[in-house]
Scaffold this motif. Sequence first.
Motif, PDB file in Angstrom:
ATOM      1  N   ILE A  17     -33.431 -38.553  31.608  1.00 60.39           N
ATOM      2  CA  ILE A  17     -32.615 -38.131  32.953  1.00 60.39           C
ATOM      3  C   ILE A  17     -34.017 -38.801  34.075  1.00 60.39           C
ATOM      4  N   ASP A  18     -33.381 -39.975  34.474  1.00 57.57           N
ATOM      5  CA  ASP A  18     -34.847 -40.345  35.673  1.00 57.57           C
ATOM      6  C   ASP A  18     -34.771 -39.410  36.542  1.00 57.57           C
ATOM      7  N   ASN A  19     -33.937 -39.043  37.348  1.00 62.24           N
ATOM      8  CA  ASN A  19     -33.692 -38.274  38.404  1.00 62.24           C
ATOM      9  C   ASN A  19     -32.046 -37.232  38.554  1.00 62.24           C
ATOM     10  N   TRP A  20     -32.163 -37.123  40.326  1.00 63.16           N
ATOM     11  CA  TRP A  20     -31.710 -35.999  40.228  1.00 63.16           C
ATOM     12  C   TRP A  20     -29.757 -36.395  39.965  1.00 63.16           C
ATOM     13  N   ASP A  21     -30.393 -37.500  40.310  1.00 64.79           N
ATOM     14  CA  ASP A  21     -29.047 -38.627  40.538  1.00 64.79           C
ATOM     15  C   ASP A  21     -28.284 -39.013  39.383  1.00 64.79           C
ATOM     16  N   GLY A  58     -27.882   2.332  41.829  1.00 64.49           N
ATOM     17  CA  GLY A  58     -26.843   1.916  40.863  1.00 64.49           C
ATOM     18  C   GLY A  58     -26.212   0.837  42.112  1.00 64.49           C
ATOM     19  N   ASN A  59     -26.913   0.292  42.895  1.00 64.61           N
ATOM     20  CA  ASN A  59     -26.976  -1.235  43.763  1.00 64.61           C
ATOM     21  C   ASN A  59     -27.352  -1.912  43.013  1.00 64.61           C
ATOM     22  N   THR A  60     -26.668  -3.262  43.206  1.00 63.75           N
ATOM     23  CA  THR A  60     -26.802  -4.898  42.539  1.00 63.75           C
ATOM     24  C   THR A  60     -27.483  -4.780  43.061  1.00 63.75           C
ATOM     25  N   PHE A  61     -28.609  -6.501  42.107  1.00 61.07           N
ATOM     26  CA  PHE A  61     -29.826  -7.080  42.478  1.00 61.07           C
ATOM     27  C   PHE A  61     -29.699  -8.064  41.643  1.00 61.07           C
ATOM     28  N   MET A  62     -29.644  -9.281  42.614  1.00 58.28           N
ATOM     29  CA  MET A  62     -29.411 -10.558  41.728  1.00 58.28           C
ATOM     30  C   MET A  62     -30.453 -11.729  42.547  1.00 58.28           C
ATOM     31  N   VAL A  63     -30.989 -12.552  41.767  1.00 61.35           N
ATOM     32  CA  VAL A  63     -32.157 -13.258  41.804  1.00 61.35           C
ATOM     33  C   VAL A  63     -31.108 -14.851  41.676  1.00 61.35           C
ATOM     34  N   HIS A  64     -32.491 -15.083  42.917  1.00 59.41           N
ATOM     35  CA  HIS A  64     -31.427 -16.596  43.251  1.00 59.41           C
ATOM     36  C   HIS A  64     -32.072 -17.757  41.902  1.00 59.41           C
ATOM     37  N   GLN A  65     -31.496 -18.052  40.877  1.00 57.35           N
ATOM     38  CA  GLN A  65     -31.778 -19.029  40.012  1.00 57.35           C
ATOM     39  C   GLN A  65     -31.281 -20.040  40.120  1.00 57.35           C
ATOM     40  N   ASN A  66     -30.941 -20.743  41.393  1.00 60.76           N
ATOM     41  CA  ASN A  66     -29.555 -21.626  41.391  1.00 60.76           C
ATOM     42  C   ASN A  66     -29.658 -22.981  40.629  1.00 60.76           C
ATOM     43  N   ARG A  67     -31.107 -23.396  39.930  1.00 58.19           N
ATOM     44  CA  ARG A  67     -31.287 -24.456  39.345  1.00 58.19           C
ATOM     45  C   ARG A  67     -30.291 -24.230  37.942  1.00 58.19           C
ATOM     46  N   ARG A  68     -29.944 -22.960  37.593  1.00 55.18           N
ATOM     47  CA  ARG A  68     -28.727 -22.866  36.229  1.00 55.18           C
ATOM     48  C   ARG A  68     -27.506 -24.007  36.842  1.00 55.18           C
ATOM     49  N   TRP A  69     -27.533 -24.147  38.006  1.00 52.50           N
ATOM     50  CA  TRP A  69     -25.953 -25.381  38.142  1.00 52.50           C
ATOM     51  C   TRP A  69     -26.423 -26.856  38.200  1.00 52.50           C
ATOM     52  N   ASP A  70     -27.553 -27.235  38.373  1.00 52.29           N
ATOM     53  CA  ASP A  70     -28.037 -28.268  38.700  1.00 52.29           C
ATOM     54  C   ASP A  70     -26.772 -29.373  37.872  1.00 52.29           C
ATOM     55  N   PRO A  71     -26.603 -30.792  38.145  1.00 56.46           N
ATOM     56  CA  PRO A  71     -26.112 -31.452  37.123  1.00 56.46           C
ATOM     57  C   PRO A  71     -27.153 -31.976  36.173  1.00 56.46           C
ATOM     58  N   ASP A  72     -28.076 -32.439  36.253  1.00 55.21           N
ATOM     59  CA  ASP A  72     -29.182 -33.003  35.538  1.00 55.21           C
ATOM     60  C   ASP A  72     -29.581 -31.979  34.409  1.00 55.21           C
ATOM     61  N   PHE A  73     -29.397 -30.626  35.487  1.00 58.61           N
ATOM     62  CA  PHE A  73     -29.494 -29.503  33.215  1.00 58.61           C
ATOM     63  C   PHE A  73     -28.559 -28.918  32.791  1.00 58.61           C
ATOM     64  N   LEU A  74     -27.287 -29.390  33.331  1.00 63.05           N
ATOM     65  CA  LEU A  74     -26.024 -29.147  33.075  1.00 63.05           C
ATOM     66  C   LEU A  74     -25.935 -30.698  32.143  1.00 63.05           C
ATOM     67  N   VAL A  75     -26.577 -31.440  32.138  1.00 63.08           N
ATOM     68  CA  VAL A  75     -25.560 -32.459  31.306  1.00 63.08           C
ATOM     69  C   VAL A  75     -26.924 -32.096  30.036  1.00 63.08           C
ATOM     70  N   ILE A  76     -28.306 -31.733  30.279  1.00 64.30           N
ATOM     71  CA  ILE A  76     -29.081 -31.547  29.090  1.00 64.30           C
ATOM     72  C   ILE A  76     -28.616 -30.824  28.582  1.00 64.30           C
ATOM     73  N   ARG A  77     -27.908 -29.648  28.976  1.00 68.71           N
ATOM     74  CA  ARG A  77     -27.243 -28.727  28.225  1.00 68.71           C
ATOM     75  C   ARG A  77     -26.395 -28.561  27.157  1.00 68.71           C
ATOM     76  N   GLU A  78     -25.378 -29.656  27.685  1.00 67.94           N
ATOM     77  CA  GLU A  78     -24.733 -30.189  26.987  1.00 67.94           C
ATOM     78  C   GLU A  78     -24.428 -30.803  25.779  1.00 67.94           C
ATOM     79  N   PRO A  88     -19.929 -27.213  35.799  1.00 71.38           N
ATOM     80  CA  PRO A  88     -20.436 -26.179  35.273  1.00 71.38           C
ATOM     81  C   PRO A  88     -19.453 -25.170  34.899  1.00 71.38           C
ATOM     82  N   GLU A  89     -18.941 -24.195  33.695  1.00 69.95           N
ATOM     83  CA  GLU A  89     -18.002 -23.462  33.025  1.00 69.95           C
ATOM     84  C   GLU A  89     -17.969 -22.107  33.408  1.00 69.95           C
ATOM     85  N   PHE A  90     -18.775 -21.690  34.431  1.00 65.54           N
ATOM     86  CA  PHE A  90     -19.229 -20.394  34.770  1.00 65.54           C
ATOM     87  C   PHE A  90     -19.133 -20.286  36.641  1.00 65.54           C
TER      88      PHE A  90
END
Length: 342
Positions: free
Chosen positions: A248-252, A114-134, A300-302
């Motif tokens: 989008i050329d890069n992370w900037d 019953g313990n929590t296990f979470m994986v650090h998929q941090n690139r869901r928060w990348d600014p370039d990805f958030l533009v594509i998601r939008e 991000p809205e999350f």
Amino acid sequence: MTAINIVIIGYGGMGSYHQKELMPHELVNVIGVYDIAQKAQDKAREAGLTVYDSLEQVLKDASVEAVLIATPNDVHKALSIAALRAGKQVICEKPVAMNVGELDDILAVAAETGNTFMVHQNRRWDPDFLVIRELYQNGQIGDLFQIESRVQGANGIPGDWREQAEHGGGMLLDWGVHLIDQILWLIDNPVKSMAADFSYVLGQEVDDGFILYLTFENGIRSLIEVGTTNYSQLPRWYVKGLNGAAKIDNWDLSGEIVVATNQADLVAPAPIKAGVGLTKTMAPPSEEATKKVAITEVLPEFPSFYQNFYDVLRNGAAPIVKNDEVRKVLSLIDSVFDLVKS
Ligand code: NAD
């Protein structure tokens, strides 16, 4: 609300990054680190951190509520299971494990305890990805039908465990897991077919890059490419919609969004001289036919990953990175390895 006391297991590049990121965080409090290497222990002491002598010492310490595992990939499973069984909540770095079989063993123990296990998929928060998601969600360039996601370095594979298969090295498990996670989370539709090819330009035992083509049941196609021998880089993202395109050329966030104006009275494109030939097909769109839109940051809205971990533990929130999504990504990676081997 009390802060979560966490110990970082594996104080290398990413473990120390987490520690720095968490330093100003009031809700998740790093109370120490554990690492098998003397060098990492010394670095942690120099940073003023408490260093545990053994894993058992961490797991027996009742003041430790959670652990963050940032070791090479092949030991994620054993460390996660030991921590969950000791009653700790767990954040594990990506790739969560070497294959789906290992992940299922971890998830079985998480369910049992019953313990929590979470994986650090941090690139869901990348600014370039958030533009594509939008763009995917708001239809600014129409329905997207082709999404190309690339990362390209020129420095080869870092000279550590990432060069070794037994530790889960290679670029599919390293960067691939990020890019595949982004695409599967974005499109959220079953994969109908795929094709893949690994590169071994550097002559090592693990892939130094790969190309993966995915076709989804809803018709969207995606190309995912990772390279480590690219002295000139293609854009980080190139996406085509029914009414425009974005690059989008890069992370900037440099690049452009081009939207078709769809005016009925547009003049048809005139042929242009192209090389030593003539073409109308490949003529650029006229100025009136398109408009360029600046790429702007999308927030991000999350909540952040750490905030979400806190909310999951303290407020019963749903995790943003769900374990069944992580399992889908790893399952796809397993299939890519099988496909390339066959
Ligand atoms: P690293 O080699 O820099 O650090 C790993 C550390 O783990 C080393 O200090 C090593 O001594 C220690 N270690 C090895 N086995 C251990 C064990 N059994 N118990 C305790 N410590 C142990 O590697 P890294 O670049 O920090 O990568 C670590 C993990 O983080 C990997 O899974 C990697 O994929 C992931 N990572 C994630 C991101 C991201 O953006 N999410 C970025 C980089 C790395």
